[in-house]
Design a protein around this motif. Structure first.
Motif, PDB file in Angstrom:
ATOM      1  N   MET A 134       0.849  -1.193   0.000  1.00  0.00           N
ATOM      2  CA  MET A 134       0.000   0.000   0.000  1.00  0.00           C
ATOM      3  C   MET A 134       0.880   1.237   0.000  1.00  0.00           C
ATOM      4  O   MET A 134       1.497   1.571   1.020  1.00  0.00           O
ATOM      5  CB  MET A 134      -0.915  -0.018   1.227  1.00  0.00           C
ATOM      6  CG  MET A 134      -1.807   1.198   1.360  1.00  0.00           C
ATOM      7  SD  MET A 134      -3.074   1.263   0.077  1.00  0.00           S
ATOM      8  CE  MET A 134      -3.969   2.732   0.592  1.00  0.00           C
ATOM      9  N   HIS A 135       0.994   1.879  -1.152  1.00  0.00           N
ATOM     10  CA  HIS A 135       1.763   3.115  -1.288  1.00  0.00           C
ATOM     11  C   HIS A 135       0.786   4.271  -1.497  1.00  0.00           C
ATOM     12  O   HIS A 135      -0.019   4.254  -2.431  1.00  0.00           O
ATOM     13  CB  HIS A 135       2.719   3.037  -2.475  1.00  0.00           C
ATOM     14  CG  HIS A 135       3.903   2.165  -2.244  1.00  0.00           C
ATOM     15  ND1 HIS A 135       3.820   0.798  -2.192  1.00  0.00           N
ATOM     16  CD2 HIS A 135       5.216   2.474  -2.050  1.00  0.00           C
ATOM     17  CE1 HIS A 135       5.025   0.293  -1.985  1.00  0.00           C
ATOM     18  NE2 HIS A 135       5.887   1.284  -1.882  1.00  0.00           N
ATOM     19  N   ASP A 136       0.862   5.239  -0.621  1.00  0.00           N
ATOM     20  CA  ASP A 136       0.060   6.452  -0.731  1.00  0.00           C
ATOM     21  C   ASP A 136       0.971   7.528  -1.309  1.00  0.00           C
ATOM     22  O   ASP A 136       1.834   8.072  -0.610  1.00  0.00           O
ATOM     23  CB  ASP A 136      -0.460   6.840   0.648  1.00  0.00           C
ATOM     24  CG  ASP A 136      -1.373   8.057   0.622  1.00  0.00           C
ATOM     25  OD1 ASP A 136      -1.410   8.763  -0.401  1.00  0.00           O
ATOM     26  OD2 ASP A 136      -2.039   8.305   1.650  1.00  0.00           O
ATOM     27  N   TYR A 137       0.766   7.836  -2.594  1.00  0.00           N
ATOM     28  CA  TYR A 137       1.694   8.722  -3.298  1.00  0.00           C
ATOM     29  C   TYR A 137       1.347  10.208  -3.191  1.00  0.00           C
ATOM     30  O   TYR A 137       2.009  11.032  -3.815  1.00  0.00           O
ATOM     31  CB  TYR A 137       1.744   8.338  -4.780  1.00  0.00           C
ATOM     32  CG  TYR A 137       2.486   7.053  -5.060  1.00  0.00           C
ATOM     33  CD1 TYR A 137       3.884   7.002  -5.025  1.00  0.00           C
ATOM     34  CD2 TYR A 137       1.808   5.876  -5.356  1.00  0.00           C
ATOM     35  CE1 TYR A 137       4.571   5.842  -5.281  1.00  0.00           C
ATOM     36  CE2 TYR A 137       2.490   4.696  -5.629  1.00  0.00           C
ATOM     37  CZ  TYR A 137       3.874   4.689  -5.588  1.00  0.00           C
ATOM     38  OH  TYR A 137       4.548   3.518  -5.849  1.00  0.00           O
ATOM     39  N   LEU A 163       1.382   1.504   6.205  1.00  0.00           N
ATOM     40  CA  LEU A 163       1.680   1.770   4.804  1.00  0.00           C
ATOM     41  C   LEU A 163       3.066   1.258   4.450  1.00  0.00           C
ATOM     42  O   LEU A 163       3.972   1.224   5.277  1.00  0.00           O
ATOM     43  CB  LEU A 163       1.604   3.266   4.508  1.00  0.00           C
ATOM     44  CG  LEU A 163       0.249   3.960   4.624  1.00  0.00           C
ATOM     45  CD1 LEU A 163       0.377   5.425   4.242  1.00  0.00           C
ATOM     46  CD2 LEU A 163      -0.805   3.276   3.765  1.00  0.00           C
ATOM     47  N   ASP A 164       3.231   0.881   3.181  1.00  0.00           N
ATOM     48  CA  ASP A 164       4.551   0.495   2.669  1.00  0.00           C
ATOM     49  C   ASP A 164       5.323   1.696   2.133  1.00  0.00           C
ATOM     50  O   ASP A 164       6.541   1.627   1.956  1.00  0.00           O
ATOM     51  CB  ASP A 164       4.396  -0.542   1.556  1.00  0.00           C
ATOM     52  CG  ASP A 164       3.722  -1.801   2.060  1.00  0.00           C
ATOM     53  OD1 ASP A 164       4.220  -2.380   3.032  1.00  0.00           O
ATOM     54  OD2 ASP A 164       2.692  -2.200   1.476  1.00  0.00           O
ATOM     55  N   TYR A 173      12.029   5.626  10.111  1.00  0.00           N
ATOM     56  CA  TYR A 173      10.880   4.791   9.761  1.00  0.00           C
ATOM     57  C   TYR A 173      11.265   3.696   8.770  1.00  0.00           C
ATOM     58  O   TYR A 173      12.074   3.912   7.869  1.00  0.00           O
ATOM     59  CB  TYR A 173       9.753   5.648   9.179  1.00  0.00           C
ATOM     60  CG  TYR A 173       9.093   6.523  10.222  1.00  0.00           C
ATOM     61  CD1 TYR A 173       8.140   5.998  11.082  1.00  0.00           C
ATOM     62  CD2 TYR A 173       9.441   7.865  10.345  1.00  0.00           C
ATOM     63  CE1 TYR A 173       7.537   6.798  12.050  1.00  0.00           C
ATOM     64  CE2 TYR A 173       8.846   8.669  11.306  1.00  0.00           C
ATOM     65  CZ  TYR A 173       7.900   8.125  12.160  1.00  0.00           C
ATOM     66  OH  TYR A 173       7.318   8.914  13.120  1.00  0.00           O
ATOM     67  N   ASP A 174      10.606   2.535   8.924  1.00  0.00           N
ATOM     68  CA  ASP A 174      10.911   1.366   8.104  1.00  0.00           C
ATOM     69  C   ASP A 174       9.900   1.226   6.967  1.00  0.00           C
ATOM     70  O   ASP A 174       9.268   0.181   6.793  1.00  0.00           O
ATOM     71  CB  ASP A 174      10.916   0.106   8.976  1.00  0.00           C
ATOM     72  CG  ASP A 174      11.450  -1.105   8.222  1.00  0.00           C
ATOM     73  OD1 ASP A 174      12.222  -0.911   7.266  1.00  0.00           O
ATOM     74  OD2 ASP A 174      11.074  -2.233   8.593  1.00  0.00           O
ATOM     75  N   PHE A 175       9.695   2.294   6.229  1.00  0.00           N
ATOM     76  CA  PHE A 175       8.895   2.252   5.004  1.00  0.00           C
ATOM     77  C   PHE A 175       9.413   3.346   4.083  1.00  0.00           C
ATOM     78  O   PHE A 175      10.166   4.227   4.510  1.00  0.00           O
ATOM     79  CB  PHE A 175       7.383   2.404   5.281  1.00  0.00           C
ATOM     80  CG  PHE A 175       7.012   3.615   6.110  1.00  0.00           C
ATOM     81  CD1 PHE A 175       6.911   4.882   5.544  1.00  0.00           C
ATOM     82  CD2 PHE A 175       6.740   3.488   7.466  1.00  0.00           C
ATOM     83  CE1 PHE A 175       6.565   5.984   6.295  1.00  0.00           C
ATOM     84  CE2 PHE A 175       6.392   4.583   8.233  1.00  0.00           C
ATOM     85  CZ  PHE A 175       6.300   5.831   7.649  1.00  0.00           C
ATOM     86  N   ARG A 176       9.008   3.272   2.815  1.00  0.00           N
ATOM     87  CA  ARG A 176       9.504   4.247   1.839  1.00  0.00           C
ATOM     88  C   ARG A 176       8.889   5.611   2.098  1.00  0.00           C
ATOM     89  O   ARG A 176       7.670   5.735   2.293  1.00  0.00           O
ATOM     90  CB  ARG A 176       9.151   3.795   0.412  1.00  0.00           C
ATOM     91  CG  ARG A 176       9.826   2.533  -0.053  1.00  0.00           C
ATOM     92  CD  ARG A 176      11.310   2.726  -0.321  1.00  0.00           C
ATOM     93  NE  ARG A 176      11.583   3.711  -1.350  1.00  0.00           N
ATOM     94  CZ  ARG A 176      11.602   3.440  -2.650  1.00  0.00           C
ATOM     95  NH1 ARG A 176      11.353   2.211  -3.092  1.00  0.00           N
ATOM     96  NH2 ARG A 176      11.883   4.385  -3.531  1.00  0.00           N
TER      97      ARG A 176
END
Length: 256
Positions: A1-4, A28-29, A74-77
């Motif tokens: 799940m990427h929220d751009y 979220l990823d 944080y451990d997400f992009r």
């Protein structure tokens, strides 16, 4: 799940770290900070920029340093992006700025037609239906130009004028088909945008019929909550996921 598509205090949103904490809680990823920006030389756009304080063209390096600190935490992009106002006669200015700034990706938006912000309902209420149809024609002409310019990775809220009650319902299948064919031939990808799903408009962008036409042309989508506040990220993300489940949509991830 990427929220751009979220905003921070570098335009009209909330502090970077508050948004990231909410993204972590929502599992979220990836989250993309796409703060508002315009580089127009035109007086109405410059005046709007001064009134609202959208100065990312002057502050993006400072925000980028903040994003780098958050990436350590944080451990997400966490994406360093921008939402640019698009005007067809200023493509060279936009291209020069984007080339120089080097964002992870760029979101393009049509917010105004003939120097009227399409989200300002009052200025359209006194118009005749013929005049409102002309605004819709101009809006979708500009949107096609945005897509064909290929300046942007993502096109935001592709039927933004549907948020505005006096302009709602003036889009036609011809408008939708022209835009869909432009997307099908472009690297630019539209988003499923949840910016008004929990507010007055109450719908996702694109509207159901527009979404159908885009799917008929095999146009892919990314997801964007258009959140400005941490409390919006989780519920808007849930609505986006629900929409994907209901329609069988498999959103794409940007190749960055």
């Amino acid at each position: 799940m990427h929220d751009y598509h979220v905003h921070s205090n570098y335009s009209d949103g909330t502090f970077l770290w508050h948004m990231c904490a909410a993204a972590e809680e929502a599992e979220l990823d990836g989250i993309g900070f796409a703060d508002h920006c315009n580089v127009s030389a035109r007086d109405p756009q410059r005046r709007e920029k001064q009134l609202f304080g959208f100065n990312l063209d002057a502050t993006y390096e400072r925000r980028r340093a903040g994003i780098e600190h958050l990436r350590e935490r944080y451990d997400f992009r966490i994406y360093d992006a921008v939402e640019m106002d698009y005007l067809p006669d200023e493509e060279e200015r936009i291209a020069a700025f984007l080339d120089d700034a080097g964002f992870d990706y760029a979101v393009g938006s049509v917010h105004s037609v003939d120097d009227r912000n399409v989200q300002g309902a009052g200025q359209f209420r006194s118009m005749s239906d013929a005049e409102r149809r002309a605004v819709a024609d101009d809006y979708y002409d500009t949107l096609v130009s945005l897509v064909e310019s290929e300046l942007f990775d993502i096109a935001a809220h592709a039927d933004l004028l549907e948020r505005t009650e006096p302009l709602r319902g003036f889009a036609t299948d011809d408008h939708y088909d022209r835009v869909a064919r432009a997307f099908a031939d472009s690297r630019t990808v539209p988003e499923i945008n949840a910016g008004r799903v929990l507010r007055d408009y109450g719908e996702l962008h694109p509207a159901p019929r527009f979404f159908e036409v885009l799917r008929e042309h095999d146009v892919p989508f990314v997801l964007g909550s258009d959140s400005h506040d941490p409390d919006e990220i989780r519920p808007r993300g849930r609505r986006l996921q629900q929409f994907c489940d209901e329609t069988g949509l498999e959103p794409v991830e940007l190749d960055l």
